[in-house]
Design an enzyme around this catalytic site. Structure first.
Site, PDB file in Angstrom:
ATOM      1  N   GLY A  91      83.206 -50.430  87.264  1.00  0.00           N
ATOM      2  CA  GLY A  91      81.771 -50.467  87.480  1.00  0.00           C
ATOM      3  C   GLY A  91      81.155 -49.206  88.036  1.00  0.00           C
ATOM      4  O   GLY A  91      79.981 -49.221  88.396  1.00  0.00           O
ATOM      5  N   LYS A 132      82.476 -44.987  84.396  1.00  0.00           N
ATOM      6  CA  LYS A 132      83.414 -44.124  83.678  1.00  0.00           C
ATOM      7  C   LYS A 132      83.122 -44.119  82.172  1.00  0.00           C
ATOM      8  O   LYS A 132      83.064 -43.057  81.549  1.00  0.00           O
ATOM      9  CB  LYS A 132      84.848 -44.587  83.944  1.00  0.00           C
ATOM     10  N   SER A 148     100.025 -46.476 104.711  1.00  0.00           N
ATOM     11  CA  SER A 148      98.832 -46.077 105.467  1.00  0.00           C
ATOM     12  C   SER A 148      98.440 -47.068 106.560  1.00  0.00           C
ATOM     13  O   SER A 148      97.536 -46.781 107.350  1.00  0.00           O
ATOM     14  CB  SER A 148      97.646 -45.867 104.515  1.00  0.00           C
ATOM     15  N   LYS A 161      88.330 -45.618 101.083  1.00  0.00           N
ATOM     16  CA  LYS A 161      88.509 -46.430 102.289  1.00  0.00           C
ATOM     17  C   LYS A 161      87.302 -46.290 103.219  1.00  0.00           C
ATOM     18  O   LYS A 161      86.832 -47.273 103.805  1.00  0.00           O
ATOM     19  CB  LYS A 161      89.784 -46.002 103.011  1.00  0.00           C
TER      20      LYS A 161
END
Length: 798
Positions: free
Chosen positions: A375, A378, A698, A741
């Site tokens: 969305g 691209k 992470s 993030k």
């Protein structure tokens, strides 16, 4: 020029002159534009310039002589002395005729070769001092051989070309003087003025003849090549005429026999379609062979349909090389800006690619891969690239493809065989240089029919795709002119060899402010139009759009936002159709909530914020950044660590590293806790949403922070989210996807983000709205994380 055999030279009093007169010290100079004079030859001249006519009149009143010199720049009508050669020929006027237009026609006898030593006059015409340049002749057998070779070669040229008169054969054969022979042949040959001047200036007759032999040999080669080409053309014409006559006779025979001519008409149509293309040699041979087979196969045979389909595919494909690109970069920028809001870095990278493509053919091998969550635009970026380049656009969806034949096609031995999707896209494009969007390239996978990613290697490799072979065609097809743009959600799912052939352009997602602008500029007008509402009949206030973004969507792109707006416009359209709709209205936040119903997005941020042992970590997902809550709890036990929440191996190792570091630093993290805390407690770390698999390093500092909060009893600040890998020494290592993030943290209302120090350079790519609303802290050690994230210890009263 011709030899002067029938002209008599006279002096100023009309008396014949025997032999060449002496060379005077100075003479008038007549520039020649497209002619080089030679001694002993008659030169026809047309004189029309005022200064040239003055020169001729003065010469006729004198000894009728002047110097003829060729111009270095023939396009200049009145050249200066500096634009003339220094060596010329004395000419004597033999005949003159005046023309009604004021010009004169002359026959001039060439005399001695002279060199201009100094210019003495420029007006009304040029005058210069001269000195004679006589021939240097040394009789020898070699000179005789050269004369014979020149005569032989020239006579062979006379027989081969129509522009040399037959009389030259007799003239050349009867000339015994080597110098006169060289002058006559040099004047007759079609060589450049510079080469003719070179022969004139050469005083050594033997060297002049050697140079003439070279020029004659070259001319003979050119004539031979031209003759061969003419023979080939004539042969092809004769063959084509023969085939035409035979086909006409065949039609007449079939008509007499009453046979059906439909199949022949079909073959002729196919032949005409193939002839309309400039086919490569191998393709042309194959097409002609298959046409011959088609003519011999009965129309009722199944093989007839197979061969006909094969030829139709060849005829339908574009084969001619496309013209070179002429890309208007300002227009391309306007198109990208008009089609997409934001994404400045992505659009800059695309414009850089187009700029290089317009300047260098080497950029044709660059394959762009637009990677990002669903969305974010691209596919529409691929369409915009095609518009910016003014090329045809084709979309090739490879998501879920598990069979190599989908890319390469099936061989003709199979029933119902057809080309692969690449060749089909080229047929639909109608040109050899379209923009081909390979959509969802990360969704291909190997199956029983082979590995389609391996087939895609040949398609995308610029070293191989100039000779791409589809199994159905089994012919080389040039894909080197195609601009390939790929899209993907997860780069990790693309095989390494395929990923190495692409240049990755990452699209992180949109901020809330960007989503608001996209909705106002693109989504709302489009959905109002699709709902059948009139312009101005319905509008959305900023507050209404913000409610939809914040409460009814959870995504990095705008696809869900588009669906929510469509739902609202659809409900309004129903009211209008039923006669209950308002005439003109602007939707408010309350009205949007009423139309959309209950919130679909859960506010998680402060759900467990006041409890120790809970920390907010940041995670990357295929749909953008998200927040993971890490929960830690302690029970009586012997120091065992339990991990739940469907964690992957890497995430489990990160949790173990955080646990080990805390066991060694209890006195620093929680000085008030007993030294043997870990010996008397078991620790359970859980990551909610247990049905969803989770992995990656992470979350290391988040797990460490949750454990530190649990042991110290200090809750984690509810406005802090973090990401980073931890080592056994407490160092914080860099991670990927920080922008996604951080956008996820901003979307959920976090004000502070803690990240590794080595990710600080990523901040340059963040939008200004993100940097303004979120406070970023870049750390190198876990101690710094705890100092920022944990609430201050409560002070005890005395």
């Amino acid at each position: 020029m011709t030899s002067l055999s029938d002209l008599v030279i006279v002096d100023a009093d009309g008396n014949p002159v025997d032999g060449p007169p002496d060379v005077p010290a100075a003479l008038a100079v007549l520039p020649l534009r497209d002619n080089v004079p030679y001694p002993d030859l008659v030169i026809p001249l047309a004189v029309g310039q005022e200064r040239s006519l003055k020169l001729i009149d003065d010469a006729l009143s004198g000894d009728r002589r002047f110097v003829m010199v060729a111009s270095r720049e023939p396009e200049i009508e009145a050249p200066d002395p500096e634009q003339l050669y220094e060596v010329g020929v004395i000419g004597t006027i033999a005949r003159m005729m005046k023309v009604p237009d004021g010009s004169s026609r002359l026959l001039v006898q060439g005399g001695q070769r002279v060199k201009i030593t100094r210019w003495t006059q420029r007006t009304p015409y040029l005058v210069a001092t001269i000195e004679e340049l006589p021939d240097v002749v040394e009789e020898s057998d070699e000179l005789t051989a050269l004369v014979r070779e020149v005569q032989r070669t020239f006579l062979e040229i006379v027989e081969s070309v129509p522009y040399l008169p037959e009389e030259l054969r007799l003239a050349v054969a009867n000339i015994e003087d080597a110098s006169q022979l060289s002058h006559l042949i040099a004047s007759a040959l079609r060589i450049t003025p510079g080469e003719k001047q070179e022969l004139l200036e050469e005083v050594d007759v033997e060297r002049r003849l050697r140079r003439l032999v070279q020029l004659l040999a070259r001319e003979l080669d050119v004539i031979s090549i031209g003759t061969r080409i003419q023979d080939q053309v004539q042969s092809e014409l004769d063959k084509g005429q023969r085939e035409f006559v035979l086909r006409q006779q065949l039609r007449a025979i079939q008509a007499e026999l009453g046979e059906d001519d439909d199949s022949q008409r079909e073959i002729d149509e196919l032949r005409a379609r193939l002839d309309a293309h400039t086919l490569p040699e191998e393709v042309r041979k194959t097409a002609d062979r298959e046409l011959g087979r088609l003519a011999a196969i009965p129309a009722a045979s199944p093989e007839h349909g197979v061969v006909r389909t094969y030829l139709e595919w060849i005829a339908d494909l574009p084969w001619e090389p496309a013209e070179s690109d002429d890309i208007d970069l300002p227009l391309a920028k306007d198109i990208l800006d008009g089609d997409h809001f934001g994404l400045e870095q992505v659009k800059d990278r695309i414009l850089e690619h187009l700029a290089v493509l317009s300047l260098s053919d080497e950029a044709r091998g660059t394959i762009l891969c637009l990677a990002g969550p669903p969305g974010v635009g691209k596919t529409s970026l691929g369409r915009s690239i095609a518009r910016a380049m003014d090329r045809s656009f084709q979309r090739l969806s490879v998501g879920g493809v598990r069979d190599e034949a989908e890319i390469r096609g099936h061989r003709r031995t199979y029933v119902g065989a057809m080309p692969g999707s690449v060749i089909r896209a080229m047929r639909d494009a109608g040109s050899t240089n379209p923009v081909l969007l390979v959509d969802e390239i990360d969704k291909m996978s190997a199956g029983y029919g082979g590995d389609p990613t391996a087939a895609m290697l040949e398609v995308l490799d610029p070293e191989q795709n100039a000779t791409f072979r589809d199994h159905f065609l089994d012919l080389p097809y040039d894909l080197s002119g195609v601009t390939f743009v790929c899209t993907a959600n997860e780069l990790d799912r693309i095989p390494g060899p395929l990923r190495d052939r692409m240049e990755i352009v990452t699209i992180a997602g949109y901020t809330e402010r960007e989503k608001l602008e996209i909705a106002k500029r693109y989504l709302v007008p489009r959905q109002i139009e699709r709902a059948g509402l009139k312009r101005g009949q319905l509008s959305f206030g900023d507050a209404a759009l913000k409610v939809i973004i914040a409460e009814y969507t959870r995504e990095a792109g705008v696809r869900g936002l588009d669906r929510a707006i469509r739902t609202v416009t659809r409900k309004i359209a129903r009211q209008v159709a039923e006669g209950n709709g308002p005439g003109r209205t602007t939707l408010s936040a309350a009205r949007v909530r009423e139309l959309l119903g209950n919130q679909r997005r859960e506010k998680q941020r402060r759900r467990r914020a006041s409890e120790p042992g809970v920390a907010s970590g940041l995670a990357w997902t295929p749909v953008g950044g998200d927040v993971l809550y890490i929960e830690a709890a302690a029970t009586p036990g012997g120091g065992r660590l339990q991990l739940t929440g469907q964690l992957g191996d890497v995430m489990r190792e990160s949790a173990q590293a955080a646990f080990t570091w805390l066991r060694g630093h209890v006195e620093v993290v929680a000085p008030e806790a007993p030294a043997d805390w870990f010996k008397t407690h078991d620790v359970h770390v859980h990551v909610p949403a247990g049905a969803i698999p989770k992995d990656g390093p992470s979350a290391g500092i988040t797990i460490a922070t949750a454990l530190a909060s649990l042991i110290s009893g200090r809750p984690v600040r509810d406005d802090v989210a973090m990401t980073g890998e931890i080592t056994l020494t407490g160092a914080v290592l860099p991670i990927g996807g920080l922008k996604e993030k951080a956008l996820g943290a901003q979307d959920l209302g976090y004000k502070t983000v803690i990240a590794p120090a080595r990710n600080a350079s990523d901040l340059e790519d963040f939008p200004d709205s993100l940097k303004e609303s979120v406070d970023f802290h870049f750390v190198e050690r876990i101690d710094e994380v705890l100092e920022i994230a944990l609430r201050a210890r409560a002070r005890t009263r005395r």
